[in-house]
Design a protein around this motif. Structure first.
Motif, mmCIF file in Angstrom:
data_model
loop_
_atom_site.group_PDB
_atom_site.id
_atom_site.type_symbol
_atom_site.label_atom_id
_atom_site.label_comp_id
_atom_site.label_asym_id
_atom_site.label_seq_id
_atom_site.Cartn_x
_atom_site.Cartn_y
_atom_site.Cartn_z
ATOM 1 N N ALA A 147 0.832 -1.202 0.000
ATOM 2 C CA ALA A 147 0.000 0.000 0.000
ATOM 3 C C ALA A 147 0.866 1.251 0.000
ATOM 4 O O ALA A 147 0.568 2.228 -0.690
ATOM 5 C CB ALA A 147 -0.931 0.002 1.206
ATOM 6 N N ARG A 148 1.962 1.228 0.740
ATOM 7 C CA ARG A 148 2.838 2.393 0.852
ATOM 8 C C ARG A 148 3.794 2.512 -0.346
ATOM 9 O O ARG A 148 3.945 3.579 -0.920
ATOM 10 C CB ARG A 148 3.638 2.294 2.150
ATOM 11 C CG ARG A 148 4.452 3.517 2.469
ATOM 12 C CD ARG A 148 4.919 3.519 3.903
ATOM 13 N NE ARG A 148 3.850 3.437 4.889
ATOM 14 C CZ ARG A 148 3.018 4.425 5.190
ATOM 15 N NH1 ARG A 148 3.119 5.572 4.579
ATOM 16 N NH2 ARG A 148 2.083 4.265 6.105
ATOM 17 N N ALA A 176 -5.488 3.653 -7.220
ATOM 18 C CA ALA A 176 -5.084 3.830 -5.825
ATOM 19 C C ALA A 176 -6.245 3.590 -4.870
ATOM 20 O O ALA A 176 -6.039 3.258 -3.702
ATOM 21 C CB ALA A 176 -4.530 5.234 -5.627
ATOM 22 N N ASN A 177 -7.450 3.732 -5.364
ATOM 23 C CA ASN A 177 -8.655 3.596 -4.546
ATOM 24 C C ASN A 177 -9.184 2.161 -4.505
ATOM 25 O O ASN A 177 -10.137 1.880 -3.791
ATOM 26 C CB ASN A 177 -9.731 4.532 -5.089
ATOM 27 C CG ASN A 177 -10.581 5.120 -4.013
ATOM 28 O OD1 ASN A 177 -10.252 5.067 -2.837
ATOM 29 N ND2 ASN A 177 -11.698 5.684 -4.410
ATOM 30 N N GLU A 178 -8.577 1.249 -5.241
ATOM 31 C CA GLU A 178 -9.021 -0.142 -5.292
ATOM 32 C C GLU A 178 -8.456 -0.901 -4.093
ATOM 33 O O GLU A 178 -7.388 -1.490 -4.166
ATOM 34 C CB GLU A 178 -8.564 -0.812 -6.589
ATOM 35 C CG GLU A 178 -9.215 -0.247 -7.822
ATOM 36 C CD GLU A 178 -8.626 -0.817 -9.101
ATOM 37 O OE1 GLU A 178 -7.667 -1.631 -9.037
ATOM 38 O OE2 GLU A 178 -9.108 -0.439 -10.167
ATOM 39 N N ASP A 179 -9.188 -0.880 -3.005
ATOM 40 C CA ASP A 179 -8.711 -1.529 -1.774
ATOM 41 C C ASP A 179 -8.334 -2.980 -1.989
ATOM 42 O O ASP A 179 -7.361 -3.475 -1.437
ATOM 43 C CB ASP A 179 -9.781 -1.442 -0.681
ATOM 44 C CG ASP A 179 -9.938 -0.035 -0.148
ATOM 45 O OD1 ASP A 179 -8.984 0.749 -0.267
ATOM 46 O OD2 ASP A 179 -11.017 0.269 0.375
ATOM 47 N N GLU A 180 -9.122 -3.698 -2.785
ATOM 48 C CA GLU A 180 -8.886 -5.121 -2.978
ATOM 49 C C GLU A 180 -7.498 -5.389 -3.561
ATOM 50 O O GLU A 180 -6.867 -6.392 -3.246
ATOM 51 C CB GLU A 180 -9.967 -5.710 -3.879
ATOM 52 C CG GLU A 180 -9.876 -7.207 -3.972
ATOM 53 C CD GLU A 180 -11.070 -7.800 -4.706
ATOM 54 O OE1 GLU A 180 -10.831 -8.691 -5.524
ATOM 55 O OE2 GLU A 180 -12.196 -7.370 -4.448
ATOM 56 N N ALA A 181 -7.003 -4.496 -4.382
ATOM 57 C CA ALA A 181 -5.706 -4.696 -5.021
ATOM 58 C C ALA A 181 -4.565 -4.690 -4.012
ATOM 59 O O ALA A 181 -3.492 -5.226 -4.283
ATOM 60 C CB ALA A 181 -5.472 -3.615 -6.065
ATOM 61 N N PHE A 182 -4.792 -4.100 -2.849
ATOM 62 C CA PHE A 182 -3.739 -4.012 -1.839
ATOM 63 C C PHE A 182 -3.926 -5.016 -0.706
ATOM 64 O O PHE A 182 -3.218 -4.965 0.286
ATOM 65 C CB PHE A 182 -3.680 -2.581 -1.285
ATOM 66 C CG PHE A 182 -3.296 -1.578 -2.330
ATOM 67 C CD1 PHE A 182 -1.978 -1.397 -2.704
ATOM 68 C CD2 PHE A 182 -4.269 -0.815 -2.964
ATOM 69 C CE1 PHE A 182 -1.623 -0.483 -3.677
ATOM 70 C CE2 PHE A 182 -3.922 0.111 -3.937
ATOM 71 C CZ PHE A 182 -2.593 0.269 -4.290
ATOM 72 N N GLN A 183 -4.878 -5.957 -0.861
ATOM 73 C CA GLN A 183 -5.080 -6.976 0.163
ATOM 74 C C GLN A 183 -3.972 -8.014 0.086
ATOM 75 O O GLN A 183 -3.465 -8.315 -0.996
ATOM 76 C CB GLN A 183 -6.447 -7.657 -0.002
ATOM 77 C CG GLN A 183 -7.599 -6.764 0.366
ATOM 78 C CD GLN A 183 -8.945 -7.425 0.120
ATOM 79 O OE1 GLN A 183 -9.021 -8.533 -0.400
ATOM 80 N NE2 GLN A 183 -10.001 -6.728 0.486
ATOM 81 N N ARG A 184 -3.632 -8.562 1.218
ATOM 82 C CA ARG A 184 -2.546 -9.552 1.283
ATOM 83 C C ARG A 184 -2.749 -10.704 0.317
ATOM 84 O O ARG A 184 -1.819 -11.154 -0.318
ATOM 85 C CB ARG A 184 -2.431 -10.117 2.697
ATOM 86 C CG ARG A 184 -1.857 -9.171 3.668
ATOM 87 C CD ARG A 184 -1.842 -9.775 5.052
ATOM 88 N NE ARG A 184 -1.631 -8.724 6.017
ATOM 89 C CZ ARG A 184 -0.565 -8.652 6.784
ATOM 90 N NH1 ARG A 184 0.356 -9.556 6.703
ATOM 91 N NH2 ARG A 184 -0.446 -7.665 7.633
ATOM 92 N N ARG A 185 -3.974 -11.181 0.193
ATOM 93 C CA ARG A 185 -4.214 -12.353 -0.655
ATOM 94 C C ARG A 185 -3.860 -12.054 -2.101
ATOM 95 O O ARG A 185 -3.390 -12.913 -2.812
ATOM 96 C CB ARG A 185 -5.649 -12.828 -0.543
ATOM 97 C CG ARG A 185 -6.666 -11.857 -1.098
ATOM 98 C CD ARG A 185 -8.079 -12.281 -0.766
ATOM 99 N NE ARG A 185 -8.996 -11.269 -1.211
ATOM 100 C CZ ARG A 185 -9.939 -11.488 -2.101
ATOM 101 N NH1 ARG A 185 -10.109 -12.662 -2.634
ATOM 102 N NH2 ARG A 185 -10.741 -10.493 -2.463
#
Length: 134
Positions: A14-15, A117-126
């Motif tokens: 994410a960072r 950048a707003n696609e939360d799912e893209a930054f999920q661990r899985r």
């Protein structure tokens, strides 16, 4: 049954950002809008604009230039395969990214970076684990 932590945000990705393809051959490294630094900077820009316009934000060139600087500082972290007008490779810098993002003709790029950048799912661990082959 899914392990719940797989759905948590991968803070490192994410960072630092994740590489995504833009158009045919341009790669962009984009960080998440979930980061506090981005949220604070964007909220401050909107507050300043509201105060200046006494209410509703005026999305004029000055605001878009501030937005471009904030996007270039916090969200767009790097790029590959970007060329200058003369065909030479264009190295990523915050100033160069700001210049491109503030250009009215580059609205599609600005919107792409914000949406990605707003696609939360893209930054999920899985999803980051899957991209790494884990």
């Amino acid at each position: 049954m899914a392990k719940i932590l797989r759905f948590s945000r991968d803070e490192r990705t994410a960072r630092a950002g994740r590489w995504v393809r833009y158009r045919d051959d341009i790669d962009l490294r984009i960080a998440s809008t979930a980061l506090t630094e981005w949220q604070n900077a964007y909220r401050d820009a909107v507050r300043i604009e509201r105060e200046a316009s006494r209410g509703e934000p005026n999305l004029d060139d000055a605001f878009l230039a501030r937005q471009a600087r904030i996007i270039a500082t916090h969200l767009l972290k790097d790029w590959r395969n970007v060329e200058a007008e003369d065909g030479s490779p264009l190295a990523y810098t915050v100033d160069e990214a700001t210049r491109l993002l503030a250009d009215p003709g580059m609205t599609d790029l600005r919107v792409f970076v914000l949406r990605t950048a707003n696609e939360d799912e893209a930054f999920q661990r899985r999803n980051t684990e899957a991209a790494l082959g884990n």
